[in-house]
Scaffold this motif. Sequence first.
Motif, PDB file in Angstrom:
ATOM      1  N   UNK A 136     -52.028 -66.963  78.345  1.00  0.00           N
ATOM      2  CA  UNK A 136     -51.758 -66.005  79.417  1.00  0.00           C
ATOM      3  C   UNK A 136     -53.043 -65.294  79.776  1.00  0.00           C
ATOM      4  N   UNK A 137     -53.236 -65.082  81.069  1.00  0.00           N
ATOM      5  CA  UNK A 137     -54.432 -64.416  81.571  1.00  0.00           C
ATOM      6  C   UNK A 137     -54.214 -62.913  81.547  1.00  0.00           C
ATOM      7  N   UNK A 138     -55.080 -62.188  80.832  1.00  0.00           N
ATOM      8  CA  UNK A 138     -54.947 -60.743  80.710  1.00  0.00           C
ATOM      9  C   UNK A 138     -55.542 -60.004  81.899  1.00  0.00           C
ATOM     10  N   UNK A 139     -55.339 -58.705  81.925  1.00  0.00           N
ATOM     11  CA  UNK A 139     -55.878 -57.872  83.000  1.00  0.00           C
ATOM     12  C   UNK A 139     -57.407 -57.921  83.019  1.00  0.00           C
ATOM     13  N   UNK A 140     -58.013 -58.213  81.855  1.00  0.00           N
ATOM     14  CA  UNK A 140     -59.474 -58.311  81.765  1.00  0.00           C
ATOM     15  C   UNK A 140     -59.995 -59.701  82.119  1.00  0.00           C
ATOM     16  N   UNK A 141     -59.109 -60.551  82.659  1.00  0.00           N
ATOM     17  CA  UNK A 141     -59.432 -61.920  83.074  1.00  0.00           C
ATOM     18  C   UNK A 141     -59.821 -62.833  81.913  1.00  0.00           C
ATOM     19  N   UNK A 142     -59.333 -62.513  80.711  1.00  0.00           N
ATOM     20  CA  UNK A 142     -59.543 -63.371  79.543  1.00  0.00           C
ATOM     21  C   UNK A 142     -58.228 -64.043  79.181  1.00  0.00           C
ATOM     22  N   UNK A 143     -58.319 -65.320  78.797  1.00  0.00           N
ATOM     23  CA  UNK A 143     -57.146 -66.056  78.360  1.00  0.00           C
ATOM     24  C   UNK A 143     -56.861 -65.735  76.909  1.00  0.00           C
ATOM     25  N   UNK A 144     -55.560 -65.555  76.593  1.00  0.00           N
ATOM     26  CA  UNK A 144     -55.135 -65.310  75.221  1.00  0.00           C
ATOM     27  C   UNK A 144     -53.924 -66.185  74.918  1.00  0.00           C
ATOM     28  N   UNK A 145     -53.825 -66.582  73.675  1.00  0.00           N
ATOM     29  CA  UNK A 145     -52.726 -67.428  73.239  1.00  0.00           C
ATOM     30  C   UNK A 145     -51.484 -66.560  73.026  1.00  0.00           C
ATOM     31  N   UNK A 146     -50.363 -66.978  73.626  1.00  0.00           N
ATOM     32  CA  UNK A 146     -49.132 -66.206  73.533  1.00  0.00           C
ATOM     33  C   UNK A 146     -48.062 -66.888  72.680  1.00  0.00           C
ATOM     34  N   UNK A 147     -48.196 -68.183  72.433  1.00  0.00           N
ATOM     35  CA  UNK A 147     -47.208 -68.905  71.617  1.00  0.00           C
ATOM     36  C   UNK A 147     -47.842 -70.193  71.098  1.00  0.00           C
ATOM     37  N   UNK A 148     -47.399 -70.606  69.907  1.00  0.00           N
ATOM     38  CA  UNK A 148     -47.913 -71.827  69.281  1.00  0.00           C
ATOM     39  C   UNK A 148     -46.760 -72.581  68.649  1.00  0.00           C
ATOM     40  N   UNK A 149     -46.747 -73.887  68.832  1.00  0.00           N
ATOM     41  CA  UNK A 149     -45.800 -74.749  68.123  1.00  0.00           C
ATOM     42  C   UNK A 149     -46.546 -75.981  67.659  1.00  0.00           C
ATOM     43  N   UNK A 150     -46.230 -76.415  66.470  1.00  0.00           N
ATOM     44  CA  UNK A 150     -46.851 -77.603  65.901  1.00  0.00           C
ATOM     45  C   UNK A 150     -45.749 -78.545  65.471  1.00  0.00           C
ATOM     46  N   UNK A 151     -45.656 -79.689  66.108  1.00  0.00           N
ATOM     47  CA  UNK A 151     -44.596 -80.668  65.803  1.00  0.00           C
ATOM     48  C   UNK A 151     -43.221 -80.008  65.772  1.00  0.00           C
TER      49      UNK A 151
ATOM     50  N   UNK B  88     -47.530 -71.320  89.014  1.00  0.00           N
ATOM     51  CA  UNK B  88     -47.950 -71.192  90.422  1.00  0.00           C
ATOM     52  C   UNK B  88     -48.900 -70.021  90.688  1.00  0.00           C
ATOM     53  N   UNK B  89     -48.812 -68.956  89.907  1.00  0.00           N
ATOM     54  CA  UNK B  89     -49.666 -67.790  90.126  1.00  0.00           C
ATOM     55  C   UNK B  89     -50.992 -67.884  89.376  1.00  0.00           C
ATOM     56  N   UNK B  90     -51.162 -68.949  88.602  1.00  0.00           N
ATOM     57  CA  UNK B  90     -52.384 -69.195  87.811  1.00  0.00           C
ATOM     58  C   UNK B  90     -52.688 -68.065  86.826  1.00  0.00           C
ATOM     59  N   UNK B  91     -51.619 -67.488  86.261  1.00  0.00           N
ATOM     60  CA  UNK B  91     -51.789 -66.439  85.262  1.00  0.00           C
ATOM     61  C   UNK B  91     -51.310 -66.880  83.890  1.00  0.00           C
ATOM     62  N   UNK B  92     -50.764 -68.085  83.813  1.00  0.00           N
ATOM     63  CA  UNK B  92     -50.313 -68.627  82.529  1.00  0.00           C
ATOM     64  C   UNK B  92     -50.441 -70.145  82.573  1.00  0.00           C
ATOM     65  N   UNK B  93     -50.629 -70.730  81.406  1.00  0.00           N
ATOM     66  CA  UNK B  93     -50.662 -72.186  81.323  1.00  0.00           C
ATOM     67  C   UNK B  93     -49.987 -72.647  80.045  1.00  0.00           C
ATOM     68  N   UNK B  94     -49.290 -73.747  80.166  1.00  0.00           N
ATOM     69  CA  UNK B  94     -48.654 -74.401  79.023  1.00  0.00           C
ATOM     70  C   UNK B  94     -49.525 -75.601  78.683  1.00  0.00           C
ATOM     71  N   UNK B  95     -49.936 -75.697  77.433  1.00  0.00           N
ATOM     72  CA  UNK B  95     -50.832 -76.782  77.039  1.00  0.00           C
ATOM     73  C   UNK B  95     -50.199 -77.629  75.941  1.00  0.00           C
ATOM     74  N   UNK B  96     -50.549 -78.890  75.957  1.00  0.00           N
ATOM     75  CA  UNK B  96     -50.114 -79.835  74.942  1.00  0.00           C
ATOM     76  C   UNK B  96     -51.353 -80.547  74.428  1.00  0.00           C
ATOM     77  N   UNK B  97     -51.472 -80.625  73.106  1.00  0.00           N
ATOM     78  CA  UNK B  97     -52.622 -81.298  72.510  1.00  0.00           C
ATOM     79  C   UNK B  97     -52.141 -82.331  71.500  1.00  0.00           C
ATOM     80  N   UNK B  98     -52.830 -83.448  71.455  1.00  0.00           N
ATOM     81  CA  UNK B  98     -52.574 -84.420  70.390  1.00  0.00           C
ATOM     82  C   UNK B  98     -53.784 -84.391  69.463  1.00  0.00           C
TER      83      UNK B  98
END
Length: 155
Positions: free
Chosen positions: A131-146, A106-116
């Motif tokens: 996750x959106x950093x203080x510098x307004x850049x997106x960074x990956x915070x977690x990864x799962x594969x299958x 809701x705060x548009x500071x994080x997103x959960x993504x799913x890719x096929x």
Amino acid sequence: MDSYTATTRPRTPRPRTAPGGPAGTRPRGGAGTHPRTPVPPRTLPPHTVFAERLLAVLSGERPVHWMLGHTVGEAYEQLVHLAPATPLRSLGPRPVLRRCSVQLDPHRTAMEAFASIATGRRVRAMAFRLELGADQRWRCAAVELDGLGVAARHP
């Protein structure tokens, strides 16, 4: 006279000047009277960019350290454990991103993504959190594969 020559129309000579005035007076550019406005390149959404980056690392196209500035928290460690096995490497054609969906918080500071991802005939699932950093850049915070993200870290 052969039949081909007899059925063609005689050539009409081309005018020496361009329509609308003598040679050299037409506006430069496209067919219209106004020069074309350059179209800016289409930018991909962050979740698609990260899905492509993760695909490159997990298929062995790029080294893990390529993600150093693009990860936070445990994501880099997860990639360090997943990448050596190159789980998305394909013996056939290069793996391709088929679909990438996202859900924003809701705060548009994080997103959960799913890719096929298609690897030959097989379709694989990849989930990651940005996750959106203080510098307004997106960074990956977690990864799962299958489902291998956490399982690969804790055998």
